[in-house]
Design an enzyme around this catalytic site. Structure first.
Site, short mmCIF file in Angstrom:
data_model
loop_
_atom_site.label_atom_id
_atom_site.label_comp_id
_atom_site.label_asym_id
_atom_site.label_seq_id
_atom_site.Cartn_x
_atom_site.Cartn_y
_atom_site.Cartn_z
NE ARG A 191 -12.15 25.33 -0.87
CZ ARG A 191 -12.65 26.04 0.12
NH1 ARG A 191 -13.60 25.56 0.87
NH2 ARG A 191 -12.23 27.27 0.30
NE ARG A 237 -15.00 16.27 7.87
CZ ARG A 237 -15.89 15.40 7.48
NH1 ARG A 237 -17.16 15.76 7.28
NH2 ARG A 237 -15.57 14.15 7.24
CG LEU A 253 -5.46 13.19 10.04
CD1 LEU A 253 -5.19 14.35 9.10
CD2 LEU A 253 -4.28 12.21 10.02
CB ALA A 284 -6.77 9.47 17.14
CG ASP A 338 5.35 -25.81 -20.16
OD1 ASP A 338 5.09 -26.57 -19.22
OD2 ASP A 338 4.49 -25.21 -20.84
CG ASP A 365 0.13 -30.03 -20.74
OD1 ASP A 365 -0.60 -30.74 -21.42
OD2 ASP A 365 0.76 -30.44 -19.73
C1 GDG Z 1 -10.68 12.73 6.06
C2 GDG Z 1 -11.02 11.29 6.46
C3 GDG Z 1 -8.69 11.03 7.30
C4 GDG Z 1 -11.44 19.63 13.41
N1 GDG Z 1 -12.15 20.59 14.03
C5 GDG Z 1 -11.46 21.72 13.90
C6 GDG Z 1 -10.30 21.45 13.19
N2 GDG Z 1 -10.30 20.15 12.91
C7 GDG Z 1 -9.23 19.46 12.18
C8 GDG Z 1 -8.52 18.47 13.03
C9 GDG Z 1 -7.99 17.49 11.99
C10 GDG Z 1 -9.01 17.59 10.88
O1 GDG Z 1 -9.78 18.75 11.09
C11 GDG Z 1 -9.96 16.41 10.85
O2 GDG Z 1 -9.31 15.33 10.30
P1 GDG Z 1 -9.80 13.84 10.46
O3 GDG Z 1 -8.75 12.93 9.96
O4 GDG Z 1 -10.09 13.57 11.89
O5 GDG Z 1 -11.19 13.69 9.67
P2 GDG Z 1 -11.83 14.13 8.22
O6 GDG Z 1 -12.05 15.56 8.13
O7 GDG Z 1 -13.06 13.31 8.08
O8 GDG Z 1 -10.76 13.70 7.11
C12 GDG Z 1 -10.17 10.88 7.64
C13 GDG Z 1 -8.40 12.41 6.73
O9 GDG Z 1 -9.28 12.73 5.65
C14 GDG Z 1 -6.96 12.51 6.23
O10 GDG Z 1 -6.70 11.58 5.25
O11 GDG Z 1 -7.93 10.85 8.48
O12 GDG Z 1 -10.43 9.54 7.99
O13 GDG Z 1 -12.41 11.16 6.78
O14 GDG Z 1 -6.77 17.90 11.50
O15 GDG Z 1 -7.53 19.10 13.77
N3 GDG Z 1 -9.40 22.37 12.89
C15 GDG Z 1 -9.65 23.63 13.29
N4 GDG Z 1 -10.76 23.96 13.96
C16 GDG Z 1 -11.70 23.06 14.30
O16 GDG Z 1 -12.70 23.38 14.94
N5 GDG Z 1 -8.76 24.56 12.97
#
Ligand code: GDG
Length: 735
Positions: free
Chosen positions: A10, A283, A386, A388, A508, A510
């Site tokens: 995307r 998500r 992310l 965390a 060497d 063999d």
């Molecule tokens: C994939 C991998 C890996 C969430 N809710 C809202 C919102 N968010 C943002 C968070 C964060 C992002 O979405 C979620 O990132 P994650 O890393 O937690 O998870 P995935 O979407 O599954 O991402 C994951 C990542 O790729 C990067 O390589 O860490 O393991 O699965 O930034 O803040 N942002 C907004 N509104 C929301 O309601 N604006």
């Protein structure tokens, strides 16, 4: 300026278009931010699906959209809606996503989805081909485009390609379930550098490369037939400073500027100042462990009823892939669980869970982070996570406790968090209690370390490190096969030898001086070889060393009272002319008992194979086995050994139909160096046929002659076809 092409499923934007206005809004966070410095440093383009179907718009609007995209350096890959569904909702999210997250029971193996996946990857390749130059750098992202690196490599062999996987790479036992496992791995290996979030994912990938394709891997290097690929880990960071800045702005915000959610939170604290908030944001995805989390929260309230009315879980679940059946089922399960827990525990003025099934503006997300005493992040499997990191970064006063699942890649770097197993309800409930009761000083102490690390290794560092490693990997891509030793070169070598003052030959045995026999003991020297070696070692100012993996007893038997030196067991023993055997290394053999059982197991399962025990190494021979079975077992054994030997200073060496395990630092190169020490040789030759001889080639002086026997990649300067050509070459030198 060098061009940089970023490719992801995307584009990092959303497009709103009506007849009058086209509004392109850049996405915030994650990738888009991380790649900004790269975008600024290079002349860059971003290629991806734009999130709309242009055919839904009149032609003049389509033209406007394209102009706007072009002005922003975005290149759209437009994909037919039905095809996109099969590629994205189908193969990407019903096959790769569940399988790579170990949800085998959710994984569908649908041929038509696979066909769509291949087709869309081809379409990406077509668009890239229209825009690419040979010296561009290409960085491809994530699980929707696993075939793309190889598709581009085929069309543009010289191009620099990096690939980063944002989700876990599963273990071989899981990955092998995929009917198209070979194509997927080959697709990824089209890159020069393949990046993962953690070492475990990289290790699993290497294991699949070895087991499925049979390529050799050593540390982070994968040796393909014609080039090297690097696989490495780059834990993705966040834009730490940006989160801090936003969090500070939130704190300073006047009441009238606050968002609705912030006002609600203020009201909550006003009503009962000692109440605490626990936040969770993800998500709505079955990998994120939302039902487990809810059950743990219920268990917490049941077990520690003193907390009823004292804390609230704010749970934001952002809608995601809601046309996929398992996501719909999950939504239903979560709705029901929230209803059940709230119904069971709510009081007139307190609700245990505030549940939002929608997306918030990022500002509100940061407000939630800032206002919550605890973050409860419990994925059952997560590439990184992310959220965390963002939670910790948003804590200006460094107060707050992160509870984090050990199944998230982020747990590897965030030891100071309370790490839990998401399948252990009791552990999670206890962690919630511990978090709510944790003294402030301890919270600050833990978060200080976490913040320091997040600031140091932020998303810019991540992107820059990846690109630096990619450029390095590109430089080392080429595999040399050695130059053919033509008559002309041979003549030059002969004349250099003749004018030298002190010559040294490392030979060497063999495969180099003689051919292979089924039984290694039968490969004794023939008369022609004895004569040749006698003649060469008898030449003035010439020393000869036979340097081999063989054991001492065999060489004692074959080369008693000869006028040349012997080095055996790849450099463990040295016997100089007329001297005694000297021990070249100091080493313990304790590791042997651990390894030998594994080798015995392979002997039992591979008829015709046997173990040879040398003084300082163990060798598994499989020359006499069924060819295919032997090769397959050798790949399996190497894989198993690489796990067994990681903590010992051991090395696994693959020779011709043998696998040898020995102490690291014992090799022909080390032994040759020791031999040469203190002597001034002005003509040094090293000849060998297999991997173990590469160590020798490495220490041959630059002006010396290193020769690889047989085909294959090598660090040697020259190559000869087989042992008869070696004998021929040596004969010419002696004549
Ligand atoms: C994939 C991998 C890996 C969430 N809710 C809202 C919102 N968010 C943002 C968070 C964060 C992002 O979405 C979620 O990132 P994650 O890393 O937690 O998870 P995935 O979407 O599954 O991402 C994951 C990542 O790729 C990067 O390589 O860490 O393991 O699965 O930034 O803040 N942002 C907004 N509104 C929301 O309601 N604006």
């Amino acid at each position: 300026m060098q061009r940089f092409l970023i490719v992801s499923n995307r584009l990092p934007i959303s497009i709103q278009a009506d007849n009058e206005n086209i509004i392109i809004t850049p996405s915030v966070g994650g990738l888009a931010t991380g790649l900004r410095p790269i975008h600024e440093k290079y002349d860059s383009r971003w290629i991806g699906w734009p999130g709309i179907n242009p055919e839904d718009y009149p032609e003049d609007v389509q033209v406007k959209i394209n102009t706007q995209l072009d002005n922003n350096n975005y290149i759209p890959v437009n994909i037919d809606t039905a095809l996109f569904d099969d590629y994205y909702y189908g193969f990407s999210n019903k096959t790769v996503w569940p399988l790579f997250h170990y949800f085998m029971q959710y994984t569908e193996y649908d041929e038509s989805h696979w066909e769509a996946y291949k087709k869309v990857n081809e379409q990406f390749a077509d668009v890239i081909s229209e825009h690419i130059n040979e010296d561009d750098i290409l960085w491809i992202h994530d699980y929707q485009l696993l075939l793309l690196p190889q598709l581009i490599r085929k069309r543009f062999p010289k191009i620099t390609i990096g690939f980063f996987l944002h989700i876990p790479f599963p273990s071989y036992e899981v990955f092998r379930l995929l009917p198209w496992r070979r194509e997927i791995i080959e697709g990824m290996l089209g890159a020069d550098l393949v990046g993962f979030h953690t070492y475990d994912y990289q290790r699993h990938f290497n294991s699949c490369v070895r087991r499925i394709l049979g390529h050799e891997t050593s540390f982070n290097q994968i040796k393909l037939n014609k080039r090297n690929v690097v696989a490495d880990n780059f834990p993705m960071g966040i834009d730490f400073d940006w989160f801090q800045k936003k969090a500070k702005e939130n704190l300073a915000m006047l009441n009238k500027d606050k968002t609705d959610i912030q006002k609600e939170i203020d009201k909550y604290f006003l009503m009962s100042p000692d109440r605490k908030l626990i936040v969770s944001i993800d998500r709505l995805d079955y990998t994120k462990g939302i039902p487990n989390r809810l059950e743990a929260f219920e268990y917490f309230l049941d077990t520690y009823p003193e907390y009823i009315g004292k804390c609230t879980l704010i749970m934001v679940a952002t809608p995601s892939r809601d046309s996929v059946e398992y996501y719909q089922l999950l939504k239903k399960e979560v709705d029901e669980l929230v209803g059940k827990i709230n119904g069971k525990h709510a009081t007139i003025n307190w609700t245990p869970i505030w549940y939002f099934y929608r997306s918030f503006p990022i500002e509100s997300v940061i407000e939630l982070y800032g206002a919550s005493e605890v973050a409860l992040i419990t994925p059952v499997r997560d590439g990184m996570n992310l959220v965390a990191k963002e939670y910790i970064a948003s804590k200006i006063d460094q107060k707050g406790v992160l509870i984090l699942s050990e199944m998230a890649g982020a747990a590897k770097e965030m030891n100071e968090a309370l790490i839990i197993n998401p399948n252990n309800k009791r552990e999670m409930a206890d962690a919630i209690k511990q978090a709510l009761e944790m003294p402030v000083e301890e919270q600050v102490q833990r978060n200080k370390f976490l913040q320091k690390r997040l600031k140091r290794y932020d998303v810019n560092k991540w992107a820059n490190n990846f690109v630096d490693s990619l450029i390095e990997a590109r430089k080392n891509r080429k595999i040399s096969f050695g130059i053919d030793l033509t008559e002309e070169i041979e003549n030059t070598i002969i004349s250099t030898y003749k004018s030298s003052k002190k010559a040294l030959f490392f030979l060497d045995y063999d495969g180099t001086l003689t051919g292979f026999k089924d039984d290694p003991q039968k490969a004794m020297p023939d008369k022609q070889l004895y004569d040749l070696l006698d003649k060469l070692s008898g030449k003035e100012n010439t020393e000869v060393v036979i340097i081999s993996g063989r054991d001492r007893d065999t060489f004692d038997k074959w080369f008693l009272n000869k006028n040349f030196h012997l080095i055996t067991e790849h450099g463990v023993w040295l016997k100089k002319i007329e001297g005694q055997w000297e021990f070249l290394i100091q080493n313990s053999n304790d590791w042997k008992s651990k390894i030998i059982h594994t080798l015995e197991y392979y002997v039992d399962r591979t008829p015709g194979s046997f173990i040879e025990e040398k003084n300082y190494s163990l060798v598994w021979h499989y020359r006499k086995t069924d060819l295919e079975l032997g090769q397959m077992r050798a790949i399996e054994l190497k894989d198993e050994l690489s796990d067994l030997t990681t903590n010992d200073d051991l090395e696994i060496m693959e020779g011709n139909k043998v696998i040898e395990i020995k102490s690291r630092g014992v090799n022909k190169g080390q032994a040759a160096l020791q031999f040469m020490q203190g002597n001034q040789y002005d003509f040094v030759v090293g000849i060998g046929d297999d991997w173990t001889d590469e160590y020798l080639f490495n220490v041959i002086p630059d002006e010396g002659i290193s020769i690889k026997v047989g085909t294959g990649k090598t660090g040697a300067r020259f190559h000869l076809a087989d042992h008869t050509e070696v004998r021929q070459f040596l004969k010419q030198l002696t004549d």
